[in-house]
Design a protein around this motif. Sequence first.
Motif, PDB file in Angstrom:
ATOM      1  N   LYS A 261       0.855  -1.199   0.000  1.00  0.00           N
ATOM      2  CA  LYS A 261       0.000   0.000   0.000  1.00  0.00           C
ATOM      3  C   LYS A 261       0.881   1.234   0.000  1.00  0.00           C
ATOM      4  CE  LYS A 261      -3.794  -2.053   2.622  1.00  0.00           C
ATOM      5  NZ  LYS A 261      -4.271  -2.260   4.001  1.00  0.00           N
ATOM      6  N   ASN A 262       0.223   2.389  -0.141  1.00  0.00           N
ATOM      7  CA  ASN A 262       0.983   3.616   0.029  1.00  0.00           C
ATOM      8  C   ASN A 262       1.491   3.671   1.478  1.00  0.00           C
ATOM      9  OD1 ASN A 262       1.701   6.479   0.541  1.00  0.00           O
ATOM     10  ND2 ASN A 262       0.959   6.721  -1.557  1.00  0.00           N
ATOM     11  N   ALA A 263       2.747   4.063   1.632  1.00  0.00           N
ATOM     12  CA  ALA A 263       3.352   4.067   2.964  1.00  0.00           C
ATOM     13  C   ALA A 263       2.680   5.061   3.903  1.00  0.00           C
ATOM     14  CB  ALA A 263       4.847   4.365   2.864  1.00  0.00           C
ATOM     15  N   ASN A 264       1.860   5.965   3.362  1.00  0.00           N
ATOM     16  CA  ASN A 264       1.181   6.912   4.260  1.00  0.00           C
ATOM     17  C   ASN A 264       0.074   6.242   5.077  1.00  0.00           C
ATOM     18  OD1 ASN A 264      -0.971   6.669   2.496  1.00  0.00           O
ATOM     19  ND2 ASN A 264      -0.598   8.655   1.498  1.00  0.00           N
ATOM     20  N   THR A 265      -0.192   4.950   4.799  1.00  0.00           N
ATOM     21  CA  THR A 265      -1.177   4.202   5.594  1.00  0.00           C
ATOM     22  C   THR A 265      -0.527   3.478   6.763  1.00  0.00           C
ATOM     23  OG1 THR A 265      -0.901   2.212   4.249  1.00  0.00           O
ATOM     24  CG2 THR A 265      -2.589   3.785   3.542  1.00  0.00           C
ATOM     25  N   ASN A 266       0.807   3.513   6.840  1.00  0.00           N
ATOM     26  CA  ASN A 266       1.547   2.719   7.815  1.00  0.00           C
ATOM     27  C   ASN A 266       2.310   3.631   8.755  1.00  0.00           C
ATOM     28  OD1 ASN A 266       4.066   0.974   8.662  1.00  0.00           O
ATOM     29  ND2 ASN A 266       2.561  -0.485   7.887  1.00  0.00           N
ATOM     30  N   THR A 267       2.194   3.391  10.051  1.00  0.00           N
ATOM     31  CA  THR A 267       2.931   4.206  11.013  1.00  0.00           C
ATOM     32  C   THR A 267       3.962   3.346  11.730  1.00  0.00           C
ATOM     33  OG1 THR A 267       2.617   5.927  12.671  1.00  0.00           O
ATOM     34  CG2 THR A 267       1.360   3.904  13.000  1.00  0.00           C
TER      35      THR A 267
END
Length: 439
Positions: A300-306
């Motif tokens: 996924k786009n890394a902006n979904t992962n923290t």
Amino acid sequence: MRFTPVVALAAFTASTTASVASDRYIVHFADAASARAATHASQFAPTERRLSDAPRHLRSLAAGGEVFELGPDEASRVSALPGVDAVEEDLMFEPTTVVASLWKRQWYMHDPKVGVDAEKAWKYTRGAGAVVAVLDTGITPHPEFDGQLLPGYDFISDAGAARDGDGRDADPTDMGNWSDPGECHSPEGKASTWHGTHMAGLIAARAGNRPGIVGLAPEAKLIPVRVLGRCGGRSSDIADAIVWASGGDVPGVPTLARRADVINLSMGTTGACGPLLRRAIEQARSRGSVIVTSAGNDQKNANTNTPANCPGVVSVAALGRDGAMASYSNFGNVTLAAPGGHIGDRGADDILSTWDIGKRGRERSVFGYRGGTSVAAPQVAALVALMRSADPDITVDQVTQQLVDNARPLPGPCPKGCGAGLMDAGATVDAVVEDRGRY
Ligand SMILES: [Ca+2]
Ligand SMILES: [Ca+2]
Ligand SMILES: [Ca+2]
């Protein structure tokens, strides 16, 4: 005049230096006469021969071929001689978990296409003076860490997750993160991963010992910080550990004498970057610690992962052995990419590092392969250590800028975005040295 293999062999080996170590090779000749001539002549080599004085015939092989002692430079030239069909290395086989020298298997360090060009960076520095905190499952004893570790800490406050009988303590030893069937969202259960040990080896496995690997920053020091236990880790423990590793005060824990130059976070979960992690990361940055995170393995786009989506971090996507974005890797909102290998069948196309063989508790230090954005991030963290070693005054933002400016184009496709490209340790350290004092 027709040169026989023997004459030709003798003619050029004389020009090699005695400093070239000889090794064993199997020479395949075109016909029996060439083989006989070569092996017969070499019997007259001096018995007190120096290394590489002359090719020394050792024995004939039942399956065909003759074993010779040759220098590594000689081997390629011998293979081109008339009468010689092929030359192959007399390979050293050992139990699968341990081999004499693993450098050849560390393709991520030196592969011309998708490697990070460690050797060019090492012309300037091997990381001396730099400190890297690895926030992970902890650390296990391994010969690769002899002399490499600074005192760490165990920030896991839940004794059940920690498996060491108590909450936070000064011993960051990894007690294993195995799960029984049905635990930790795993119907079948899972073996311990020794994840922190694997990350630490990529950064600072020491040089010179055999058998072994070498980390990208083998003269840097590691601070092992334990935050991930059974079923993972809590942001409350991780945030405290980030503050502590960057030299900040955490109640009840002795403050570090010297903050880490870089903090590696090979971890993630789906969601936004919460206020707690934001504050911890901003504080760490203000004290001079660079935060490196894996982009995540969710496709996924890394902006979904923290924490990959937290402001101010260096987030790292993974490339496969072919130089394309790895199939599992997150993408898009990332800083750059590093070799990560594959996930699934572990093998030579994955990333080799330190490991323990235990399925539950630790048993014995070994080496093993692992793929993922997890193994991509520590290579960038190690590069940050090299940069800080080359220029202790380089700021957090300057580090990020140099990583981006000196990344090289991806060798393969990444249509959804791999940031600035492939990390390049050689070019980046070269640029840091060039720019020293100019900021
Ligand atoms: Ca504990
Ligand atoms: Ca402990
Ligand atoms: Ca080593």
